[in-house]
Design a protein around this motif. Structure first.
Motif, PDB file in Angstrom:
ATOM      1  N   GLU A 151      33.349  -3.816 -13.867  1.00  0.00           N
ATOM      2  CA  GLU A 151      33.662  -2.453 -14.289  1.00  0.00           C
ATOM      3  C   GLU A 151      32.415  -1.581 -14.438  1.00  0.00           C
ATOM      4  O   GLU A 151      32.434  -0.401 -14.129  1.00  0.00           O
ATOM      5  N   LYS A 152      31.333  -2.173 -14.921  1.00  0.00           N
ATOM      6  CA  LYS A 152      30.109  -1.400 -15.168  1.00  0.00           C
ATOM      7  C   LYS A 152      29.040  -1.660 -14.127  1.00  0.00           C
ATOM      8  O   LYS A 152      27.940  -1.109 -14.214  1.00  0.00           O
ATOM      9  N   ALA A 154      41.737  -6.207 -20.742  1.00  0.00           N
ATOM     10  CA  ALA A 154      40.975  -5.113 -20.140  1.00  0.00           C
ATOM     11  C   ALA A 154      40.975  -3.884 -21.054  1.00  0.00           C
ATOM     12  O   ALA A 154      39.969  -3.173 -21.155  1.00  0.00           O
ATOM     13  N   GLN A 155      42.101  -3.629 -21.741  1.00  0.00           N
ATOM     14  CA  GLN A 155      42.188  -2.476 -22.643  1.00  0.00           C
ATOM     15  C   GLN A 155      41.202  -2.613 -23.809  1.00  0.00           C
ATOM     16  O   GLN A 155      40.525  -1.655 -24.180  1.00  0.00           O
ATOM     17  N   ILE A 156      41.107  -3.844 -24.357  1.00  0.00           N
ATOM     18  CA  ILE A 156      40.165  -4.075 -25.477  1.00  0.00           C
ATOM     19  C   ILE A 156      38.728  -3.873 -24.994  1.00  0.00           C
ATOM     20  O   ILE A 156      37.908  -3.227 -25.666  1.00  0.00           O
ATOM     21  N   CYS A 157      38.415  -4.429 -23.817  1.00  0.00           N
ATOM     22  CA  CYS A 157      37.061  -4.276 -23.273  1.00  0.00           C
ATOM     23  C   CYS A 157      36.737  -2.802 -23.056  1.00  0.00           C
ATOM     24  O   CYS A 157      35.629  -2.342 -23.379  1.00  0.00           O
ATOM     25  N   ALA A 158      37.688  -2.043 -22.504  1.00  0.00           N
ATOM     26  CA  ALA A 158      37.442  -0.630 -22.244  1.00  0.00           C
ATOM     27  C   ALA A 158      37.247   0.152 -23.542  1.00  0.00           C
ATOM     28  O   ALA A 158      36.384   1.035 -23.632  1.00  0.00           O
ATOM     29  N   THR A 159      38.029  -0.201 -24.561  1.00  0.00           N
ATOM     30  CA  THR A 159      37.922   0.492 -25.850  1.00  0.00           C
ATOM     31  C   THR A 159      36.542   0.304 -26.471  1.00  0.00           C
ATOM     32  O   THR A 159      35.963   1.235 -27.047  1.00  0.00           O
ATOM     33  N   HIS A 160      35.994  -0.908 -26.349  1.00  0.00           N
ATOM     34  CA  HIS A 160      34.700  -1.222 -26.969  1.00  0.00           C
ATOM     35  C   HIS A 160      33.576  -1.311 -25.933  1.00  0.00           C
ATOM     36  O   HIS A 160      32.562  -1.974 -26.154  1.00  0.00           O
ATOM     37  N   ASN A 161      33.778  -0.584 -24.842  1.00  0.00           N
ATOM     38  CA  ASN A 161      32.856  -0.630 -23.716  1.00  0.00           C
ATOM     39  C   ASN A 161      31.391  -0.427 -24.130  1.00  0.00           C
ATOM     40  O   ASN A 161      30.495  -1.157 -23.691  1.00  0.00           O
ATOM     41  N   ARG A 176      32.366 -11.142 -16.823  1.00  0.00           N
ATOM     42  CA  ARG A 176      32.893 -10.747 -15.520  1.00  0.00           C
ATOM     43  C   ARG A 176      33.430  -9.312 -15.555  1.00  0.00           C
ATOM     44  O   ARG A 176      33.264  -8.557 -14.609  1.00  0.00           O
ATOM     45  N   TRP A 177      34.093  -8.947 -16.668  1.00  0.00           N
ATOM     46  CA  TRP A 177      34.627  -7.583 -16.789  1.00  0.00           C
ATOM     47  C   TRP A 177      33.496  -6.567 -16.733  1.00  0.00           C
ATOM     48  O   TRP A 177      33.577  -5.565 -16.020  1.00  0.00           O
TER      49      TRP A 177
END
Length: 362
Positions: A69-70, A26-33, A64-65
């Motif tokens: 999330e978005k 989740a942290q990687i996805c959020a960083t490169h959102n 899915r993330w």
């Protein structure tokens, strides 16, 4: 295809999943959102070249993330790539997600686009049409659902996929019963029985033959079934004799649940639990309008009117329940009490019963 940046991020995501580290993922996805939507088509192309199950799992997790999330389900649609023969094999998880979220229009348009894709076999198209018909019924689009189910029957018969024919005909059977069209329902039940017989499923065939007989004889709006203590529900002719301890008779409607009305019923009950009575009443009324054959909304309205001491409205609601499903729930007991009050026969015992019932102790 794309530079080292997105390639490195993809490998980091794969590693996070491989080491079962959802926080890191989740942290990687959020960083490169901001870049995920831009990089995803390239990642999908890479997946198609390599056919890696591990990479497929990673990309679906990213989709899915983003969806959660978005609030953007567009990446889930990229999984909808119908196969030539399997129809929906590659895509059920994405369509299931949409259906579970109530996003029927999105799911339906995705399937409709897939049906227009060239190169698919009749078997694949039949499977898609069956799935699409079910979704359209769930969205309340009755005429479209019926058309798609008939399309499935035609294509499946052409390829001698008799099990698929049986599944589509069983849906048409339920649609006919929902409308109260007994002759059409019996005809579809006969077809289901015949097709199960073709594939050696004699027990299923016999069950559908019995359904056909019941419908032709003019089945009642509700029927009594036997519910065992473990929750198993049986037709009376299949119940063990003598009845085991804890068995009880339960009334069952001889019509299928209509999903749009069921969703309104769920909303109404939640609103009622939250003491938002006016909104709950509107939700139940909407459910009754969506499914004119369902006694449940009018039963709930009758109970609300009873609690509000509006006996005339309760009388009207319970009369409608009794017309649609004679004896449904304990409506006759409520009707007796309501009549006693409306007709000024309200002895103290009636009011005492009513107070105890409202408090849950009656």
């Amino acid at each position: 295809m794309f530079g080292p940046g997105p390639d490195a991020v993809l490998k980091e995501l794969e590693e996070a999943l491989r080491t079962r580290n959802p926080e890191r993922f989740a942290q990687i996805c959020a960083t490169h959102n901001d870049n995920l939507l831009r990089w995803f088509p390239g990642w999908m192309e890479l997946l198609e070249q390599q056919m890696s199950a591990e990479r497929q799992t990673t990309l679906y997790a990213v989709a899915r993330w983003v969806a959660e999330e978005k609030q953007d389900k567009s990446l889930l649609f990229t999984w909808f790539r119908p196969t030539q023969t399997g129809g929906t094999d590659d895509t059920l998880v994405a369509i299931d997600e949409l259906e579970a979220d109530g996003a029927y229009d999105d799911a339906i348009s995705t399937l409709e686009n897939a049906l227009r894709a060239p190169g698919m076999t009749d078997e694949g198209r039949a499977e898609l049409a069956l799935r699409l018909g079910r979704l359209q019924f769930g969205a309340g689009r009755i005429a479209e659902a019926e058309s798609r189910l008939r399309e499935c029957v035609g294509r499946a018969r052409a390829t001698m996929e008799w099990e698929l024919v049986a599944q589509a005909e069983s849906r048409l059977f339920e649609l006919a019963r929902w409308r109260g069209d007994g002759p059409s329902a019996a005809m579809h039940a006969d077809s289901v029985a015949s097709n199960w017989r073709r594939v050696g499923e004699q027990r299923r065939a016999d069950d559908w033959a019995r359904r056909s007989t019941r419908v032709r004889q003019g089945e009642p709006l509700v029927r009594a079934t036997v519910r065992l203590e473990d929750g198993t529900q049986l037709e009376p002719e299949h119940a063990p004799l003598p009845l085991p301890e804890g068995a009880e008779l339960v009334l069952v409607r001889n019509r299928p649940v209509f999903p749009p009305a069921e969703r309104q019923m769920r909303d109404g009950r939640n609103l009622l639990a939250g003491r938002q009575f006016k909104k709950a009443r509107e939700a139940f009324r909407e459910a009754g309008a969506l499914d004119p054959f369902n006694p449940e909304p009018w039963y709930e309205l009758g109970m609300m009117y009873l609690d509000a001491d509006d006996m005339v409205s309760a009388a009207s609601a319970f009369a409608r329940v009794e017309h649609q499903a004679p004896g449904w729930r304990d409506v006759r007991a409520h009707a007796w009490m309501r009549d006693a009050i409306v007709e000024r026969r309200s002895a103290p015992a009636v009011w005492r019963f009513r107070r105890e019932f409202a408090s849950g102790s009656g």
